[in-house]
Write a protein that holds these residues in place. Structure first.
Motif, PDB file in Angstrom:
ATOM      1  N   VAL A  99     -31.985 -14.861 -53.746  1.00 25.39           N
ATOM      2  CA  VAL A  99     -31.867 -14.504 -52.439  1.00 25.39           C
ATOM      3  C   VAL A  99     -32.183 -15.685 -51.456  1.00 25.39           C
ATOM      4  CG1 VAL A  99     -34.431 -14.126 -52.052  1.00 25.39           C
ATOM      5  CG2 VAL A  99     -32.630 -12.709 -50.518  1.00 25.39           C
ATOM      6  N   PHE A 100     -32.702 -16.984 -52.116  1.00 25.30           N
ATOM      7  CA  PHE A 100     -33.070 -18.214 -51.480  1.00 25.30           C
ATOM      8  C   PHE A 100     -31.685 -18.888 -51.470  1.00 25.30           C
ATOM      9  CE2 PHE A 100     -37.177 -16.716 -52.335  1.00 25.30           C
ATOM     10  CZ  PHE A 100     -37.821 -17.034 -51.151  1.00 25.30           C
ATOM     11  N   GLY A 101     -30.764 -18.471 -50.477  1.00 26.61           N
ATOM     12  CA  GLY A 101     -29.346 -19.294 -50.296  1.00 26.61           C
ATOM     13  C   GLY A 101     -29.015 -18.923 -48.835  1.00 26.61           C
ATOM     14  N   ASN A 102     -27.743 -19.258 -48.675  1.00 22.73           N
ATOM     15  CA  ASN A 102     -27.304 -19.089 -47.362  1.00 22.73           C
ATOM     16  C   ASN A 102     -26.375 -17.664 -47.191  1.00 22.73           C
ATOM     17  OD1 ASN A 102     -27.043 -22.551 -47.449  1.00 22.73           O
ATOM     18  ND2 ASN A 102     -28.219 -21.582 -46.053  1.00 22.73           N
ATOM     19  N   LEU A 103     -25.356 -17.861 -48.112  1.00 19.29           N
ATOM     20  CA  LEU A 103     -24.610 -16.526 -48.145  1.00 19.29           C
ATOM     21  C   LEU A 103     -24.872 -15.970 -49.456  1.00 19.29           C
ATOM     22  CD1 LEU A 103     -21.198 -17.964 -46.839  1.00 19.29           C
ATOM     23  CD2 LEU A 103     -22.957 -16.912 -45.637  1.00 19.29           C
ATOM     24  N   ILE A 104     -25.376 -14.536 -49.310  1.00 20.58           N
ATOM     25  CA  ILE A 104     -25.855 -14.056 -50.515  1.00 20.58           C
ATOM     26  C   ILE A 104     -24.894 -12.494 -50.703  1.00 20.58           C
ATOM     27  CG2 ILE A 104     -27.667 -12.574 -51.584  1.00 20.58           C
ATOM     28  CD1 ILE A 104     -28.437 -15.633 -50.797  1.00 20.58           C
ATOM     29  N   LEU A 105     -24.132 -12.519 -51.555  1.00 23.03           N
ATOM     30  CA  LEU A 105     -23.357 -11.645 -51.908  1.00 23.03           C
ATOM     31  C   LEU A 105     -24.101 -10.347 -52.687  1.00 23.03           C
ATOM     32  CD1 LEU A 105     -20.783 -10.164 -52.143  1.00 23.03           C
ATOM     33  CD2 LEU A 105     -19.874 -11.526 -53.960  1.00 23.03           C
ATOM     34  N   ALA A 106     -24.459  -9.336 -52.438  1.00 20.64           N
ATOM     35  CA  ALA A 106     -25.009  -8.300 -52.947  1.00 20.64           C
ATOM     36  C   ALA A 106     -23.917  -7.453 -53.538  1.00 20.64           C
ATOM     37  CB  ALA A 106     -26.108  -7.549 -52.120  1.00 20.64           C
ATOM     38  N   ASP A 107     -23.504  -7.668 -54.545  1.00 12.83           N
ATOM     39  CA  ASP A 107     -22.220  -6.972 -54.842  1.00 12.83           C
ATOM     40  C   ASP A 107     -22.564  -5.494 -55.788  1.00 12.83           C
ATOM     41  OD1 ASP A 107     -19.575  -6.905 -55.356  1.00 12.83           O
ATOM     42  OD2 ASP A 107     -19.533  -7.941 -57.103  1.00 12.83           O
ATOM     43  N   GLU A 108     -22.007  -4.494 -55.135  1.00 12.74           N
ATOM     44  CA  GLU A 108     -22.156  -3.306 -55.554  1.00 12.74           C
ATOM     45  C   GLU A 108     -23.604  -2.787 -55.215  1.00 12.74           C
ATOM     46  OE1 GLU A 108     -18.718  -1.672 -58.368  1.00 12.74           O
ATOM     47  OE2 GLU A 108     -20.078  -3.263 -59.464  1.00 12.74           O
ATOM     48  N   ILE A 109     -24.073  -2.861 -54.178  1.00 10.93           N
ATOM     49  CA  ILE A 109     -25.430  -2.728 -53.903  1.00 10.93           C
ATOM     50  C   ILE A 109     -26.006  -1.143 -54.005  1.00 10.93           C
ATOM     51  CG2 ILE A 109     -24.922  -2.124 -51.380  1.00 10.93           C
ATOM     52  CD1 ILE A 109     -27.704  -3.599 -50.662  1.00 10.93           C
ATOM     53  N   ASN A 110     -25.160  -0.245 -54.098  1.00 11.37           N
ATOM     54  CA  ASN A 110     -25.523   0.982 -54.336  1.00 11.37           C
ATOM     55  C   ASN A 110     -25.713   1.504 -55.727  1.00 11.37           C
ATOM     56  OD1 ASN A 110     -22.724   0.878 -54.223  1.00 11.37           O
ATOM     57  ND2 ASN A 110     -22.350   3.007 -53.997  1.00 11.37           N
ATOM     58  N   ARG A 111     -25.409   0.311 -56.582  1.00 12.36           N
ATOM     59  CA  ARG A 111     -25.712   0.528 -58.281  1.00 12.36           C
ATOM     60  C   ARG A 111     -27.025   0.510 -58.558  1.00 12.36           C
ATOM     61  NH1 ARG A 111     -21.423   3.021 -59.808  1.00 12.36           N
ATOM     62  NH2 ARG A 111     -19.170   2.465 -59.147  1.00 12.36           N
ATOM     63  N   LYS A 137     -40.332 -18.837 -46.289  1.00 10.09           N
ATOM     64  CA  LYS A 137     -39.102 -18.776 -45.643  1.00 10.09           C
ATOM     65  C   LYS A 137     -37.857 -19.006 -46.194  1.00 10.09           C
ATOM     66  CE  LYS A 137     -38.254 -20.839 -40.806  1.00 10.09           C
ATOM     67  NZ  LYS A 137     -38.080 -19.456 -40.364  1.00 10.09           N
ATOM     68  N   LEU A 138     -37.086 -18.441 -45.659  1.00 11.82           N
ATOM     69  CA  LEU A 138     -35.555 -18.466 -46.161  1.00 11.82           C
ATOM     70  C   LEU A 138     -34.739 -19.680 -45.185  1.00 11.82           C
ATOM     71  CD1 LEU A 138     -34.747 -14.738 -46.745  1.00 11.82           C
ATOM     72  CD2 LEU A 138     -34.931 -16.416 -48.335  1.00 11.82           C
ATOM     73  N   PRO A 139     -33.602 -19.935 -45.612  1.00 11.66           N
ATOM     74  CA  PRO A 139     -32.855 -21.067 -44.818  1.00 11.66           C
ATOM     75  C   PRO A 139     -32.633 -20.584 -43.617  1.00 11.66           C
ATOM     76  CG  PRO A 139     -32.167 -20.913 -47.220  1.00 11.66           C
ATOM     77  CD  PRO A 139     -33.059 -19.874 -46.999  1.00 11.66           C
ATOM     78  N   GLU A 140     -32.355 -21.442 -42.530  1.00 15.44           N
ATOM     79  CA  GLU A 140     -31.784 -21.104 -41.242  1.00 15.44           C
ATOM     80  C   GLU A 140     -30.497 -20.331 -41.206  1.00 15.44           C
ATOM     81  OE1 GLU A 140     -31.164 -23.194 -36.804  1.00 15.44           O
ATOM     82  OE2 GLU A 140     -31.760 -24.328 -38.642  1.00 15.44           O
ATOM     83  N   LEU A 141     -29.560 -20.822 -41.944  1.00 11.04           N
ATOM     84  CA  LEU A 141     -28.374 -19.920 -42.059  1.00 11.04           C
ATOM     85  C   LEU A 141     -28.665 -19.108 -43.217  1.00 11.04           C
ATOM     86  CD1 LEU A 141     -25.302 -19.622 -41.350  1.00 11.04           C
ATOM     87  CD2 LEU A 141     -24.911 -21.470 -43.027  1.00 11.04           C
ATOM     88  N   PHE A 142     -28.596 -17.887 -43.070  1.00 12.05           N
ATOM     89  CA  PHE A 142     -28.958 -16.881 -44.083  1.00 12.05           C
ATOM     90  C   PHE A 142     -28.033 -15.520 -43.530  1.00 12.05           C
ATOM     91  CE2 PHE A 142     -31.201 -13.110 -45.687  1.00 12.05           C
ATOM     92  CZ  PHE A 142     -30.985 -13.295 -46.935  1.00 12.05           C
ATOM     93  N   MET A 143     -27.434 -15.035 -44.636  1.00 11.40           N
ATOM     94  CA  MET A 143     -26.574 -13.892 -44.223  1.00 11.40           C
ATOM     95  C   MET A 143     -26.425 -13.181 -45.528  1.00 11.40           C
ATOM     96  SD  MET A 143     -22.513 -14.105 -42.806  1.00 11.40           S
ATOM     97  CE  MET A 143     -21.636 -12.644 -42.318  1.00 11.40           C
TER      98      MET A 143
END
Length: 323
Positions: A99-111, A137-143
């Motif tokens: 999760v400590f990145g800028n763009l986090i892809l949570a693939d198939e979050i409902n599984r 703290k997470l990076p300023e650019l976080f999504m």
């Protein structure tokens, strides 16, 4: 390049690798400019993951992908403290998770089960993670960009309404046209023939362009009448009885205050994206469904009448007048 030219260049590059999903690309960029999280929903194979990867490829960022599965643990997302023994002096050292990145892809979050889904809540809302009583703290650019399929619900864990509310927008990814489908086939064929490489890639768009764009978006004007229009739309979802008996039967719970904030942020970003310095009611209506479809809870009567959230909201918005 100006911030707007940089974002338009990013849109152009994404459009070269994502065929027939122009609306999805635009919504991803608007959410990026708003600093919000996105829930992407669509049938398998509609380029949900590819769109996120294309955004990450062309933007200066640290991209992380998390495949949500039933056996995933919260520590697999947030990270954990690991005990190290150095010459008899032991200490716990925090090992950051993906999760400590800028763009986090949570693939198939409902599984993944609820305890894993909830491990993202603090990160999405507060932009930091707390592990063993310590806040990181997470990076300023976080999504966070989460995907889910509307089918194959056996063995899945549907997102609770309160958690869906944390997403700025809920984007529905639909089938492309027949002509676009042919272009997709040609694109993949060319990628296979070139081994996925087509010379030196252009320089990525710097993060600073996103931060500069956000400052300009903050300066986009919103007239009092447009502010009242946004609030009126949200109020209509909470008191639908004033807009017809059917709407009163179909809506059980209206949008939260986050819905109002989402309308404000997304409409200002869209106005800026289209080269305007002020928001119009058309901008509000253009983003309303994406901002509200996951924030309105429908009744069993709506399901019995085969009404989707988009159907109900579209009918409601048509009746809300501009102040």
């Amino acid at each position: 390049m100006t911030p707007r030219e940089s974002i338009l260049e990013l849109q152009k590059r994404m459009g070269q690798s994502i065929i027939g999903q122009e609306a999805v690309i635009e919504r991803l960029l608007l959410a990026l400019l708003c600093g919000g999280n996105v829930l992407l929903e669509g049938l398998p194979g509609l380029a949900k993951t590819r769109a996120v990867k294309s955004l990450a490829k062309n933007l200066e960022c640290d991209y992380r992908r998390i495949q949500f599965t039933p056996d995933l643990l919260p520590a697999d997302v947030t990270g954990s403290e690991i005990y190290y023994d150095k010459g008899g002096q032991g200490e716990f050292v925090f090992q950051p998770g993906p999760v400590f990145g800028n763009l986090i892809l949570a693939d198939e979050i409902n599984r993944a089960p609820a305890k894993v889904q909830s491990s993202l809540l603090e990160a999405m809302e507060e932009h930091h993670v707390t592990v063993a009583g310590k806040t990181h703290k997470l990076p300023e650019l976080f999504m966070v960009l989460a995907t889910q399929n509307p089918i194959e619900q056996e063995g899945t864990y549907p997102l609770p309404e309160a958690q869906r509310d944390r997403f700025l927008i809920h984007v529905m990814v639909r089938y492309s046209s027949d002509e676009d489908e042919r272009k997709i086939m040609q694109l993949v064929r060319s990628e296979d023939g070139s081994g996925g490489s087509s010379g030196t890639p252009p320089a990525v768009i710097p993060q600073q362009a996103v931060f500069d764009a956000r400052k300009e978006i903050h300066a986009v004007a919103v007239a009092e009448s447009v502010e009242k229009y946004m609030v009126a739309i949200i109020a209509a979802t909470r008191r639908p009885e004033g807009f017809g008996k059917d709407l009163a039967r179909w809506i059980t719970v209206g949008a939260s205050p986050r819905g109002t904030l989402a309308l404000d942020r997304m409409s200002r970003a869209l106005a800026w994206f289209r080269g305007k310095d002020h928001v119009t009611p058309d901008d509000v209506r253009a983003v309303a469904l994406d901002c509200l479809r996951h924030r309105v809870l429908l009744s069993y009567e709506a399901q019995a009448d085969a009404k989707s959230a988009d159907d109900v909201l579209s009918q409601l918005i048509k009746q809300v007048a501009v102040a």
